[in-house]
Write a protein that holds these residues in place. Structure first.
Motif, PDB file in Angstrom:
ATOM      1  N   TYR A 226      55.199  46.959  48.154  1.00 51.56           N
ATOM      2  CA  TYR A 226      53.942  46.505  48.724  1.00 51.56           C
ATOM      3  C   TYR A 226      52.986  46.134  47.601  1.00 51.56           C
ATOM      4  N   TYR A 227      52.073  45.220  47.917  1.00 53.79           N
ATOM      5  CA  TYR A 227      51.101  44.758  46.925  1.00 53.79           C
ATOM      6  C   TYR A 227      49.911  45.705  46.897  1.00 53.79           C
ATOM      7  N   HIS A 228      49.532  46.128  45.691  1.00 53.07           N
ATOM      8  CA  HIS A 228      48.365  46.980  45.480  1.00 53.07           C
ATOM      9  C   HIS A 228      47.405  46.236  44.553  1.00 53.07           C
ATOM     10  N   ALA A 229      46.220  45.983  45.042  1.00 52.41           N
ATOM     11  CA  ALA A 229      45.239  45.268  44.214  1.00 52.41           C
ATOM     12  C   ALA A 229      44.860  46.058  42.971  1.00 52.41           C
ATOM     13  N   ALA A 230      44.884  47.389  43.082  1.00 55.98           N
ATOM     14  CA  ALA A 230      44.508  48.214  41.929  1.00 55.98           C
ATOM     15  C   ALA A 230      45.520  48.103  40.796  1.00 55.98           C
ATOM     16  N   SER A 231      46.755  47.749  41.104  1.00 53.16           N
ATOM     17  CA  SER A 231      47.792  47.626  40.082  1.00 53.16           C
ATOM     18  C   SER A 231      47.975  46.194  39.597  1.00 53.16           C
ATOM     19  N   ASP A 232      47.209  45.269  40.123  1.00 49.87           N
ATOM     20  CA  ASP A 232      47.295  43.872  39.703  1.00 49.87           C
ATOM     21  C   ASP A 232      46.405  43.664  38.483  1.00 49.87           C
ATOM     22  N   PRO A 233      46.946  43.235  37.329  1.00 50.62           N
ATOM     23  CA  PRO A 233      46.115  43.057  36.130  1.00 50.62           C
ATOM     24  C   PRO A 233      44.985  42.054  36.340  1.00 50.62           C
ATOM     25  N   THR A 234      45.240  41.001  37.111  1.00 52.12           N
ATOM     26  CA  THR A 234      44.192  40.004  37.342  1.00 52.12           C
ATOM     27  C   THR A 234      43.043  40.585  38.145  1.00 52.12           C
ATOM     28  N   GLU A 235      43.358  41.329  39.195  1.00 50.82           N
ATOM     29  CA  GLU A 235      42.312  41.932  40.022  1.00 50.82           C
ATOM     30  C   GLU A 235      41.517  42.964  39.235  1.00 50.82           C
ATOM     31  N   ARG A 236      42.194  43.735  38.404  1.00 53.46           N
ATOM     32  CA  ARG A 236      41.472  44.729  37.593  1.00 53.46           C
ATOM     33  C   ARG A 236      40.522  44.046  36.627  1.00 53.46           C
ATOM     34  N   PHE A 237      40.980  42.976  36.000  1.00 51.79           N
ATOM     35  CA  PHE A 237      40.127  42.291  35.042  1.00 51.79           C
ATOM     36  C   PHE A 237      38.940  41.627  35.729  1.00 51.79           C
ATOM     37  N   LEU A 238      39.150  41.042  36.892  1.00 48.62           N
ATOM     38  CA  LEU A 238      38.041  40.443  37.633  1.00 48.62           C
ATOM     39  C   LEU A 238      37.037  41.499  38.062  1.00 48.62           C
ATOM     40  N   GLU A 239      37.511  42.681  38.393  1.00 49.44           N
ATOM     41  CA  GLU A 239      36.609  43.760  38.790  1.00 49.44           C
ATOM     42  C   GLU A 239      35.766  44.229  37.617  1.00 49.44           C
ATOM     43  N   LEU A 240      36.345  44.225  36.415  1.00 51.34           N
ATOM     44  CA  LEU A 240      35.596  44.660  35.235  1.00 51.34           C
ATOM     45  C   LEU A 240      34.484  43.687  34.862  1.00 51.34           C
ATOM     46  N   ASN A 241      34.540  42.460  35.332  1.00 50.00           N
ATOM     47  CA  ASN A 241      33.525  41.454  35.007  1.00 50.00           C
ATOM     48  C   ASN A 241      32.690  41.038  36.205  1.00 50.00           C
ATOM     49  N   SER A 242      32.736  41.790  37.268  1.00 50.34           N
ATOM     50  CA  SER A 242      32.052  41.388  38.497  1.00 50.34           C
ATOM     51  C   SER A 242      30.576  41.755  38.529  1.00 50.34           C
ATOM     52  N   GLU A 243      30.117  42.639  37.654  1.00 57.51           N
ATOM     53  CA  GLU A 243      28.730  43.108  37.699  1.00 57.51           C
ATOM     54  C   GLU A 243      27.883  42.561  36.564  1.00 57.51           C
ATOM     55  N   HIS A 244      28.348  41.529  35.895  1.00 54.39           N
ATOM     56  CA  HIS A 244      27.642  41.020  34.715  1.00 54.39           C
ATOM     57  C   HIS A 244      26.943  39.711  35.034  1.00 54.39           C
ATOM     58  N   SER A 245      25.973  39.760  35.884  1.00 48.42           N
ATOM     59  CA  SER A 245      25.245  38.544  36.258  1.00 48.42           C
ATOM     60  C   SER A 245      24.322  38.039  35.152  1.00 48.42           C
ATOM     61  N   LYS A 246      23.997  38.884  34.159  1.00 55.44           N
ATOM     62  CA  LYS A 246      23.113  38.483  33.067  1.00 55.44           C
ATOM     63  C   LYS A 246      23.858  38.187  31.775  1.00 55.44           C
ATOM     64  N   LEU A 247      25.185  38.177  31.826  1.00 57.63           N
ATOM     65  CA  LEU A 247      25.973  37.949  30.618  1.00 57.63           C
ATOM     66  C   LEU A 247      25.791  36.512  30.138  1.00 57.63           C
ATOM     67  N   THR A 248      25.438  36.349  28.872  1.00 63.85           N
ATOM     68  CA  THR A 248      25.217  35.024  28.292  1.00 63.85           C
ATOM     69  C   THR A 248      26.283  34.635  27.274  1.00 63.85           C
ATOM     70  N   THR A 249      26.968  35.595  26.656  1.00 67.79           N
ATOM     71  CA  THR A 249      27.953  35.312  25.612  1.00 67.79           C
ATOM     72  C   THR A 249      29.263  35.993  25.963  1.00 67.79           C
ATOM     73  N   LEU A 250      30.342  35.230  25.978  1.00 64.72           N
ATOM     74  CA  LEU A 250      31.667  35.756  26.318  1.00 64.72           C
ATOM     75  C   LEU A 250      32.663  35.291  25.268  1.00 64.72           C
ATOM     76  N   VAL A 251      33.401  36.241  24.714  1.00 66.51           N
ATOM     77  CA  VAL A 251      34.456  35.972  23.739  1.00 66.51           C
ATOM     78  C   VAL A 251      35.763  36.472  24.329  1.00 66.51           C
ATOM     79  N   MET A 252      36.741  35.578  24.464  1.00 66.61           N
ATOM     80  CA  MET A 252      38.059  35.924  24.991  1.00 66.61           C
ATOM     81  C   MET A 252      39.096  35.469  23.976  1.00 66.61           C
ATOM     82  N   ASN A 253      39.686  36.433  23.288  1.00 67.89           N
ATOM     83  CA  ASN A 253      40.657  36.154  22.242  1.00 67.89           C
ATOM     84  C   ASN A 253      41.957  36.859  22.577  1.00 67.89           C
ATOM     85  N   GLN A 254      43.027  36.099  22.634  1.00 74.01           N
ATOM     86  CA  GLN A 254      44.343  36.655  22.909  1.00 74.01           C
ATOM     87  C   GLN A 254      45.162  36.684  21.627  1.00 74.01           C
TER      88      GLN A 254
END
Length: 679
Positions: A226-254
């Motif tokens: 069964y699918y669990h949203a809590a175990s989905d890496p994409t859903e977890r990452f989106l949840e970690l960035n859902s409360e940053h309405s004032k964020l002005t600078t974002l750095v994403m380095n892989q």
């Protein structure tokens, strides 16, 4: 004797001046000097005056190449003890930007499991007990804890948990400075703590390997069907960035070349579109399947700064579509690192009237863009462009030839023989368009590889293109250098005293450049040979100046300057009526234009020292092409500068007991670049 034997106790008799001193207008009375400024004046000063003085104090302590947080915090603390007015001004400033430093072992401080973390725990206790002060905190500077985390082994998780608990004690936190850890797509307390800070304005994501990959035992679990949203890496990452309405600078380095990657189109675009206040965006290292042309053209509008780096999934077609869209009209800063732009038309689309607000443009890649057979020759133009960094590494030529006189230890004679390659079409077009006035606002050019000095000739003349570290290469007698042409052998009768104290600079011949009609070397290899007695304190600066690409570029620029001084510009000849020559004087030329308002920049963003041993430096070619050297990032600020993978040594703070991350008596300061320096 009769008086001493009497019952009358002895007493002191006051002198005449002591009797007069008690009188009000006595000349013997001590009077305190009146203060030049009465105390009530300070009570009536507006609050802005105190804030301005405290702001000046910060600028004094953190000026360029001078940083001592311990001294700064000590002065703020002493200032807060002066009066209540100063206490209010200094306390707010002291806690608005908290510099959390590592402490040495002290008997009065509580002993901790991780050494040096007592100050962090004391600060955390203060913020928890005094919520009013906790609301002042806007920035946490933890550069020393970044070093502590990098050097730790089993204590890393505990260090992260302590920093996370400190973040949770700051409800209005906006920036976590100089402490960045890799994100392995699993739960960690620091990422969770930062996700709850609604006022966060800056976020750095260092995306590493996926540590949440399911094992074989987990696949056998029936619940995994069964699918669990809590175990989905994409859903977890989106949840970690859902409360940053004032964020002005974002750095994403892989991390380049990671084994597993859960990154998808929704992973990136979904995260970015949750940030309505985003203005500065940095994207680097994503694979061809994670970041494509479709992802690039789905970026949000109203961006102020954009940096794209090492994105193999983006080609010229996607870049042209992006440059011709309305997404670039608001850009003021555009940086393209290792994007390997193939067509010259693509580059001209970014330097066009469509990017009307562009102020700063940076391009750094290996190959020079070429012009396809079916395309017309484009023009580069920009009305508001102020600064341009033009780095095409295929135009790098061999090092200038230095031929000293070993027997006399004299400095090498100038001009250097300069065998730089022929400029490519892109550099020639840029020089022509600047000369014709298509860049009216241009004020600075930084061209690490400028064949024949086309761009240097358009700038203001420089007295010298060498820095003090480069000059030591030419003036230090014990370290004469011998730069050899690939087709010239060293003199056989050279002085034997230099047999073990020289530097060989040899050019490694490569294939012919595709953008040049003539064959030319494409790479340069440096071999350093020092004796054990010659590895002194100055050898580091000499080797850095001669082996690093910025040092080589400055030597080439200096060779062009001195070569121009040898060429006659004006010749005065005056003859008398008899035809006898009376005056024969020559005025020699210079490199550049006197009426130009453009500065030719020869200094990189940061003077780096990489964290590796001498043996590692020899293995990787002296830091040119080794691991972590950052090909193309020797001039431009990279992620390694922000995460303290490079050490920037400052000689200005030498001797300061509380040198920033230099330790007591270390005599050096470790400085990390800020996130805004990436743009």
């Amino acid at each position: 004797m009769s008086r001493l034997n009497s019952d009358i106790p002895p007493h002191l008799t006051k002198t005449p001046w002591e009797l007069e001193r008690s009188k009000r207008h006595s000349a013997w009375r001590k009077s305190k000097p009146e203060p030049s400024v009465l105390p009530f004046v300070f009570k009536k000063l507006p609050r802005e005056v105190y804030d301005c003085i405290v702001e000046q104090l910060e600028q004094i302590h953190f000026r360029e190449e001078q940083s001592c947080p311990s001294c700064y915090l000590r002065d703020l603390y002493h200032l807060s003890l002066t009066s209540r007015a100063w206490d209010r001004a200094a306390t707010i400033k002291m806690y608005r930007k908290c510099w959390v430093l590592i402490n040495e072992e002290h008997p009065k401080l509580p002993k901790q499991r991780v050494k040096g973390t007592s100050r962090l725990k004391l600060l955390r206790r203060t913020l928890r007990e005094r919520p009013t002060i906790a609301r002042y905190v806007r920035e946490l500077h933890l550069s020393e804890f970044q070093t502590l985390y990098r050097d730790a082994s089993i204590e890393r998780e505990e260090i992260v948990n302590m920093v996370a608990s400190l973040v949770m004690a700051c409800p209005n936190l906006e920036r976590l400075v100089d402490f960045h850890i890799p994100y392995a797509h699993t739960f960690d307390r620091l990422s969770s703590a930062l996700s709850t800070r609604r006022n966060l304005k800056e976020r750095v994501w260092l995306l590493g390997d996926d540590a949440s990959a399911e094992s074989e035992d987990e696949e056998e679990d029936p619940s995994n069907i069964y699918y669990h949203a809590a175990s989905d890496p994409t859903e977890r990452f989106l949840e970690l960035n859902s409360e940053h309405s004032k964020l002005t600078t974002l750095v994403m380095n892989q991390a380049i070349g990671q084994a597993t990657s859960p990154l998808t189109f929704r992973f990136l675009i979904g995260t970015i579109r949750q940030l309505p206040s985003l203005r500065d965006l940095f994207i680097s290292g994503f694979s061809a399947s994670s970041f494509t042309n479709m992802t690039l053209n789905a970026l949000p509008a109203n961006l102020r700064s954009l940096r794209l780096e090492d994105l193999p999934g983006v080609n010229d077609k996607g870049l042209q579509r992006f440059a011709q869209s309305s997404l670039v009209t608001s850009l003021k800063t555009l940086t393209l690192i290792n994007m390997e732009i193939f067509s010259l038309t693509t580059l001209s689309d970014f330097l066009s009237p469509n990017t009307s607000d562009l102020r700063y443009f940076t391009i750094s890649q290996q190959k020079a863009p070429i012009l396809t057979s079916d395309a017309d020759i484009p023009n580069f133009q920009s009305e508001k462009l102020i600064s341009i960094h033009w780095e095409l590494r295929s135009q790098a030529g061999p090092a200038p030839v230095l031929l000293p006189t070993p027997s006399t230890f004299q400095s090498p004679q100038f001009p250097f023989s300069n065998s730089e390659p022929i400029p490519c079409l892109a550099t020639s077009l840029l020089a022509r368009n600047i000369e014709t006035g298509l860049f009216p606002s241009l004020r600075r050019i930084r061209a690490p590889h400028d064949p024949q000095g086309l761009l240097q000739a358009l700038c203001r003349p420089r007295a010298s293109a060498l820095l003090p570290s480069d000059t030591s290469l030419l003036t230090s007698p014990p370290r004469q250098s011998l730069a050899l042409n690939p087709f010239v052998q060293p003199p056989i009768d050279a002085d034997k005293r230099l047999s073990s104290k020289y530097i060989y600079i040899t050019s490694r011949p490569g294939t012919a450049r595709t953008d040049s009609p003539m064959a030319s070397p494409v790479t340069t290899q440096f071999h350093r040979h020092f004796t054990s007695t010659s590895k002194a304190s100055t050898s580091a600066s000499v080797s850095q100046a001669i082996s690093c690409p910025p040092g080589q570029s400055r030597l080439q620029a200096q060779s062009r300057i001195l070569h121009a001084r040898k060429q006659p510009a004006i010749l005065f000849k005056v003859e008398d009526p008899d035809g006898v020559l009376r005056i024969n004087k020559c005025i020699y030329g210079f490199m550049g234009k006197l009426d130009s308002r453009i500065e030719y920049v020869v200094r990189p963003d940061w003077d780096r020292v990489q964290h590796h041993s001498d043996s590692d430096a020899e293995d990787d070619g002296g830091g040119l092409d080794g691991a972590g050297a950052g090909i193309g990032l020797d001039w431009v600020t990279g992620v390694g500068d922000v995460t303290a993978e490079w050490e920037v040594v400052s000689n200005q703070v030498r001797g300061c007991r509380h040198a920033y991350r230099g330790g007591a008596g270390a005599g050096s300061a470790r400085v990390s670049a800020r996130v805004e320096d990436l743009f």
